[in-house]
Write a protein that holds these residues in place. Structure first.
Motif, PDB file in Angstrom:
ATOM      1  N   TRP A 201       0.839  -1.198   0.000  1.00 22.34           N
ATOM      2  CA  TRP A 201       0.000   0.000   0.000  1.00 22.34           C
ATOM      3  C   TRP A 201       0.870   1.243   0.000  1.00 22.34           C
ATOM      4  O   TRP A 201       1.904   1.294   0.672  1.00 22.34           O
ATOM      5  CB  TRP A 201      -0.859   0.023   1.265  1.00 22.34           C
ATOM      6  CG  TRP A 201      -1.924  -1.013   1.304  1.00 22.34           C
ATOM      7  CD1 TRP A 201      -1.755  -2.362   1.448  1.00 22.34           C
ATOM      8  CD2 TRP A 201      -3.327  -0.787   1.202  1.00 22.34           C
ATOM      9  NE1 TRP A 201      -2.978  -2.978   1.443  1.00 22.34           N
ATOM     10  CE2 TRP A 201      -3.958  -2.034   1.299  1.00 22.34           C
ATOM     11  CE3 TRP A 201      -4.097   0.353   1.044  1.00 22.34           C
ATOM     12  CZ2 TRP A 201      -5.329  -2.172   1.247  1.00 22.34           C
ATOM     13  CZ3 TRP A 201      -5.474   0.210   0.991  1.00 22.34           C
ATOM     14  CH2 TRP A 201      -6.079  -1.040   1.088  1.00 22.34           C
ATOM     15  N   TYR A 202       0.415   2.263  -0.735  1.00 28.84           N
ATOM     16  CA  TYR A 202       1.123   3.536  -0.797  1.00 28.84           C
ATOM     17  C   TYR A 202       0.148   4.694  -0.617  1.00 28.84           C
ATOM     18  O   TYR A 202      -0.998   4.628  -1.051  1.00 28.84           O
ATOM     19  CB  TYR A 202       1.806   3.732  -2.158  1.00 28.84           C
ATOM     20  CG  TYR A 202       2.998   2.840  -2.403  1.00 28.84           C
ATOM     21  CD1 TYR A 202       4.232   3.121  -1.825  1.00 28.84           C
ATOM     22  CD2 TYR A 202       2.900   1.735  -3.243  1.00 28.84           C
ATOM     23  CE1 TYR A 202       5.332   2.317  -2.068  1.00 28.84           C
ATOM     24  CE2 TYR A 202       3.999   0.928  -3.487  1.00 28.84           C
ATOM     25  CZ  TYR A 202       5.216   1.223  -2.904  1.00 28.84           C
ATOM     26  OH  TYR A 202       6.302   0.434  -3.140  1.00 28.84           O
ATOM     27  N   SER A 203       0.662   5.776  -0.040  1.00 31.62           N
ATOM     28  CA  SER A 203      -0.007   7.072  -0.040  1.00 31.62           C
ATOM     29  C   SER A 203       0.743   7.914  -1.062  1.00 31.62           C
ATOM     30  O   SER A 203       1.950   8.098  -0.954  1.00 31.62           O
ATOM     31  CB  SER A 203       0.078   7.716   1.342  1.00 31.62           C
ATOM     32  OG  SER A 203      -0.475   9.022   1.305  1.00 31.62           O
ATOM     33  N   VAL A 204       0.011   8.403  -2.081  1.00 33.45           N
ATOM     34  CA  VAL A 204       0.652   9.080  -3.214  1.00 33.45           C
ATOM     35  C   VAL A 204      -0.011  10.431  -3.478  1.00 33.45           C
ATOM     36  O   VAL A 204      -0.816  10.570  -4.383  1.00 33.45           O
ATOM     37  CB  VAL A 204       0.628   8.185  -4.473  1.00 33.45           C
ATOM     38  CG1 VAL A 204       1.592   7.030  -4.348  1.00 33.45           C
ATOM     39  CG2 VAL A 204      -0.783   7.644  -4.731  1.00 33.45           C
ATOM     40  N   PRO A 205       0.354  11.458  -2.727  1.00 42.44           N
ATOM     41  CA  PRO A 205      -0.314  12.751  -2.880  1.00 42.44           C
ATOM     42  C   PRO A 205       0.084  13.576  -4.099  1.00 42.44           C
ATOM     43  O   PRO A 205      -0.590  14.548  -4.421  1.00 42.44           O
ATOM     44  CB  PRO A 205       0.027  13.488  -1.583  1.00 42.44           C
ATOM     45  CG  PRO A 205       1.224  12.802  -1.041  1.00 42.44           C
ATOM     46  CD  PRO A 205       1.196  11.392  -1.544  1.00 42.44           C
ATOM     47  N   THR A 206       1.153  13.197  -4.809  1.00 41.37           N
ATOM     48  CA  THR A 206       1.584  14.002  -5.952  1.00 41.37           C
ATOM     49  C   THR A 206       1.895  13.132  -7.171  1.00 41.37           C
ATOM     50  O   THR A 206       2.130  11.928  -7.045  1.00 41.37           O
ATOM     51  CB  THR A 206       2.858  14.814  -5.622  1.00 41.37           C
ATOM     52  OG1 THR A 206       3.965  13.910  -5.494  1.00 41.37           O
ATOM     53  CG2 THR A 206       2.696  15.639  -4.343  1.00 41.37           C
ATOM     54  N   LYS A 207       1.946  13.779  -8.325  1.00 42.59           N
ATOM     55  CA  LYS A 207       2.341  13.080  -9.555  1.00 42.59           C
ATOM     56  C   LYS A 207       3.773  12.573  -9.450  1.00 42.59           C
ATOM     57  O   LYS A 207       4.102  11.503  -9.965  1.00 42.59           O
ATOM     58  CB  LYS A 207       2.193  13.999 -10.767  1.00 42.59           C
ATOM     59  CG  LYS A 207       0.753  14.271 -11.135  1.00 42.59           C
ATOM     60  CD  LYS A 207       0.656  15.184 -12.341  1.00 42.59           C
ATOM     61  CE  LYS A 207      -0.803  15.428 -12.704  1.00 42.59           C
ATOM     62  NZ  LYS A 207      -0.940  16.325 -13.851  1.00 42.59           N
ATOM     63  N   GLU A 208       4.616  13.323  -8.773  1.00 40.24           N
ATOM     64  CA  GLU A 208       6.007  12.891  -8.586  1.00 40.24           C
ATOM     65  C   GLU A 208       6.069  11.609  -7.752  1.00 40.24           C
ATOM     66  O   GLU A 208       6.901  10.737  -8.018  1.00 40.24           O
ATOM     67  CB  GLU A 208       6.831  14.013  -7.930  1.00 40.24           C
ATOM     68  CG  GLU A 208       7.030  15.233  -8.812  1.00 40.24           C
ATOM     69  CD  GLU A 208       5.807  16.155  -8.909  1.00 40.24           C
ATOM     70  OE1 GLU A 208       5.736  16.923  -9.894  1.00 40.24           O
ATOM     71  OE2 GLU A 208       4.918  16.109  -8.018  1.00 40.24           O
TER      72      GLU A 208
END
Length: 123
Positions: free
Chosen positions: A83-90
């Motif tokens: 699982w990941y938290s991915v708040p940005t396109k980067e």
């Protein structure tokens, strides 16, 4: 299930299957939702970048609520179940390159079952 039954499981369709939360809750919900945190745009970015990278045996799908709303936008990659938290396109780009291309992990974005919303995002 017997070992014989398990050995007859069909081959997976994909090497990796990514589920990106795009769930939408009512405005002002205390847990928030991934849709209001640009989950749909981030999913779209991941799909287009995966195509640009030539990831042919990877499927990127929308998902309803993954129940980690306050940590979102979130995604989970199977078969590993990471699982990941991915708040940005980067962040999406880093997960694509490190996890799906190179087979590694992006530790700073990985979610653990004990995780709570980080202080710097609790505003």
């Amino acid at each position: 299930m017997s070992e014989r039954e398990k050995s007859s499981d069909p081959k997976p369709y994909y090497e990796a299957h990514v589920f990106c939360c795009t769930n939408r809750r009512p405005a002002g919900h205390p847990r928030g939702c991934c849709a209001e945190k640009d989950g749909e745009a981030l999913r779209d970015h991941m799909k287009s970048r995966a195509k640009e990278l030539g990831l042919k045996n990877v499927r990127i799908n929308s998902a309803g609520c993954l129940d980690r709303c306050e940590l979102g936008p979130t995604l989970v990659i199977y078969p590993e179940g990471v699982w990941y938290s991915v708040p940005t396109k980067e962040d999406i780009d880093e997960v694509l390159k490190t996890h799906l291309v190179e087979g590694g992990r992006v530790g700073r974005l990985m979610l653990q079952t004990k995780d709570k919303l980080p202080e710097d995002r609790a505003k």
